[in-house]
Design a protein around this motif. Structure first.
Motif, PDB file in Angstrom:
ATOM      1  N   MET A 196     -61.224 -91.499 -20.836  1.00  0.00           N
ATOM      2  CA  MET A 196     -60.323 -91.856 -19.738  1.00  0.00           C
ATOM      3  C   MET A 196     -58.853 -91.780 -20.135  1.00  0.00           C
ATOM      4  O   MET A 196     -58.004 -92.393 -19.500  1.00  0.00           O
ATOM      5  N   THR A 197     -58.537 -91.078 -21.201  1.00  0.00           N
ATOM      6  CA  THR A 197     -57.205 -90.885 -21.795  1.00  0.00           C
ATOM      7  C   THR A 197     -56.719 -92.096 -22.577  1.00  0.00           C
ATOM      8  O   THR A 197     -55.547 -92.148 -22.958  1.00  0.00           O
ATOM      9  N   LEU A 228     -66.238 -95.584 -20.407  1.00  0.00           N
ATOM     10  CA  LEU A 228     -65.607 -96.890 -20.264  1.00  0.00           C
ATOM     11  C   LEU A 228     -65.456 -97.661 -21.566  1.00  0.00           C
ATOM     12  O   LEU A 228     -64.486 -98.401 -21.750  1.00  0.00           O
ATOM     13  N   CYS A 229     -66.402 -97.519 -22.474  1.00  0.00           N
ATOM     14  CA  CYS A 229     -66.564 -98.526 -23.525  1.00  0.00           C
ATOM     15  C   CYS A 229     -65.451 -98.523 -24.567  1.00  0.00           C
ATOM     16  O   CYS A 229     -65.263 -99.525 -25.259  1.00  0.00           O
ATOM     17  N   ARG A 242     -61.916-101.016 -13.366  1.00  0.00           N
ATOM     18  CA  ARG A 242     -62.244-100.573 -12.004  1.00  0.00           C
ATOM     19  C   ARG A 242     -61.039 -99.970 -11.279  1.00  0.00           C
ATOM     20  O   ARG A 242     -61.155 -98.870 -10.689  1.00  0.00           O
ATOM     21  N   PRO A 243     -59.864-100.593 -11.284  1.00  0.00           N
ATOM     22  CA  PRO A 243     -58.733 -99.975 -10.567  1.00  0.00           C
ATOM     23  C   PRO A 243     -58.341 -98.606 -11.143  1.00  0.00           C
ATOM     24  O   PRO A 243     -57.962 -97.705 -10.388  1.00  0.00           O
ATOM     25  N   PHE A 244     -58.424 -98.462 -12.452  1.00  0.00           N
ATOM     26  CA  PHE A 244     -58.079 -97.189 -13.095  1.00  0.00           C
ATOM     27  C   PHE A 244     -59.121 -96.119 -12.748  1.00  0.00           C
ATOM     28  O   PHE A 244     -58.771 -94.974 -12.428  1.00  0.00           O
ATOM     29  N   HIS A 245     -60.373 -96.512 -12.811  1.00  0.00           N
ATOM     30  CA  HIS A 245     -61.471 -95.596 -12.473  1.00  0.00           C
ATOM     31  C   HIS A 245     -61.327 -95.119 -11.028  1.00  0.00           C
ATOM     32  O   HIS A 245     -61.448 -93.921 -10.735  1.00  0.00           O
ATOM     33  N   ASP A 246     -61.044 -96.042 -10.115  1.00  0.00           N
ATOM     34  CA  ASP A 246     -60.881 -95.687  -8.701  1.00  0.00           C
ATOM     35  C   ASP A 246     -59.755 -94.682  -8.513  1.00  0.00           C
ATOM     36  O   ASP A 246     -59.887 -93.706  -7.762  1.00  0.00           O
ATOM     37  N   ARG A 247     -58.652 -94.893  -9.190  1.00  0.00           N
ATOM     38  CA  ARG A 247     -57.490 -94.004  -9.026  1.00  0.00           C
ATOM     39  C   ARG A 247     -57.743 -92.622  -9.639  1.00  0.00           C
ATOM     40  O   ARG A 247     -57.261 -91.609  -9.113  1.00  0.00           O
TER      41      ARG A 247
END
Length: 307
Positions: A196-197, A228-229, A242-247
């Motif tokens: 996720m960078t 995620l981990c 969750r907010p980062f994943h959604d964006r």
């Protein structure tokens, strides 16, 4: 490689003590056909596949057969194996796992700039579709992980990688993503960023580093692995992400792939369950078309799986 006259128990390249790979439970919802876990590793057996450099972490025992069992349990018909740092540029274990995968496994190898054309072509024939480059410093030393290769090598190999249709996979800090993407883009290399960078979730979604990632993703200049981990400060539910994943999904779902990071090196008791990770993903992404894109269509395109 190791001196064959040394005993296995005395040889750090053939570790005698290993950590068993954590095996998953079945996800609550079945995955779509040809779903792909786009980031895992194989380790061992060490009497056959010794490390190229001593490991900086307790090495897991996660040979190819165990990896395939993991994929079968979660219902993923495809997978991508990534060369871990202790094997350095010796891709023997990776290649053996790809060849045993029956065409449903792709690989991300590591080489130096002096690799021969014949060696690259052999890797390609085995199922390699990218090279890995590491710009993430070791938390223990602050220096590059032993066995890793930096982005400068990607630039040296760019013309030959393009001939094979390969991309660069990069593990780097979020703040460094724009500069790395710019360098690789100028060289004509597509780039996929791991984990996720590696942003800092405590900085929030509005922080400039993450905003830069979203801008690059919207423009299609980078792709990102949704693992995620390595990023969350709140396992096992990862609600801080969750907010980062959604964006990320909103920015450009066509440039995302889902990844577990099994067998979770350097995580100890904090290692997650891959089935639970998939439950989280399918809870957060409840649109079947988006799931299809991230789990199936995008990895099929990026890693050039054949139908």
């Amino acid at each position: 490689m190791a001196n064959n006259s040394r005993s296995a128990t005395a040889d750090p390249l053939r570790p005698s003590e290993t950590v068993p790979a954590k095996m998953p439970r079945v996800p609550r919802e079945p995955l779509p056909a040809f779903a792909c876990d786009a980031h895992s590793h194989v380790f061992g057996p060490y009497d056959t596949f010794a490390f190229a450099t001593p490991s900086s972490y307790p090495p897991p025992l996660a040979p190819a057969a165990t990896y395939r069992e993991m994929l079968a349990t979660i219902g993923a018909q495809r997978g991508v194996l990534v060369q871990p740092a202790p094997y350095g540029t010796d891709n023997t274990a990776l290649v053996a796992a790809l060849r045993a995968g029956g065409g449903r496994i792709r690989g991300v190898a590591v080489t130096d700039a002096n690799v021969s054309d014949a060696a690259l072509e052999s890797l390609h024939a085995s199922g390699v579709r990218a090279l890995r480059f590491n710009e993430m410093p070791s938390p223990q030393t602050g220096k590059p992980f032993a066995g890793s290769v930096g982005v400068d090598t990607a630039l040296a190999l760019a013309s030959r990688m393009k001939m094979l249709g390969w991309h660069a996979q990069v593990w780097a800090r979020c703040a460094d993503v724009p500069a790395i993407a710019e360098r690789l883009g100028k060289a004509g290399l597509p780039v996929v960023f791991e984990h996720m960078t590696c942003f800092d979730p405590t900085l929030g979604v509005a922080h400039r580093d993450f905003a830069n990632v979203l801008a690059l993703l919207r423009e299609g200049r980078i792709a990102v692995k949704l693992a995620l981990c390595r990023v969350s400060k709140q396992p096992p539910d990862y609600e801080d992400l969750r907010p980062f994943h959604d964006r990320l999904v909103e920015a450009n779902a066509k440039q995302l792939v889902w990844s577990s990071d099994w067998p979770f090196v350097r995580m100890g008791d904090a290692a997650p369950d891959v089935g639970a990770l998939l439950d989280t993903f399918q809870h957060w992404v409840d649109d079947s078309a988006l799931r299809q894109a991230i789990l199936v269509d995008n990895p099929a395109r990026i890693y050039r799986f054949e139908n």
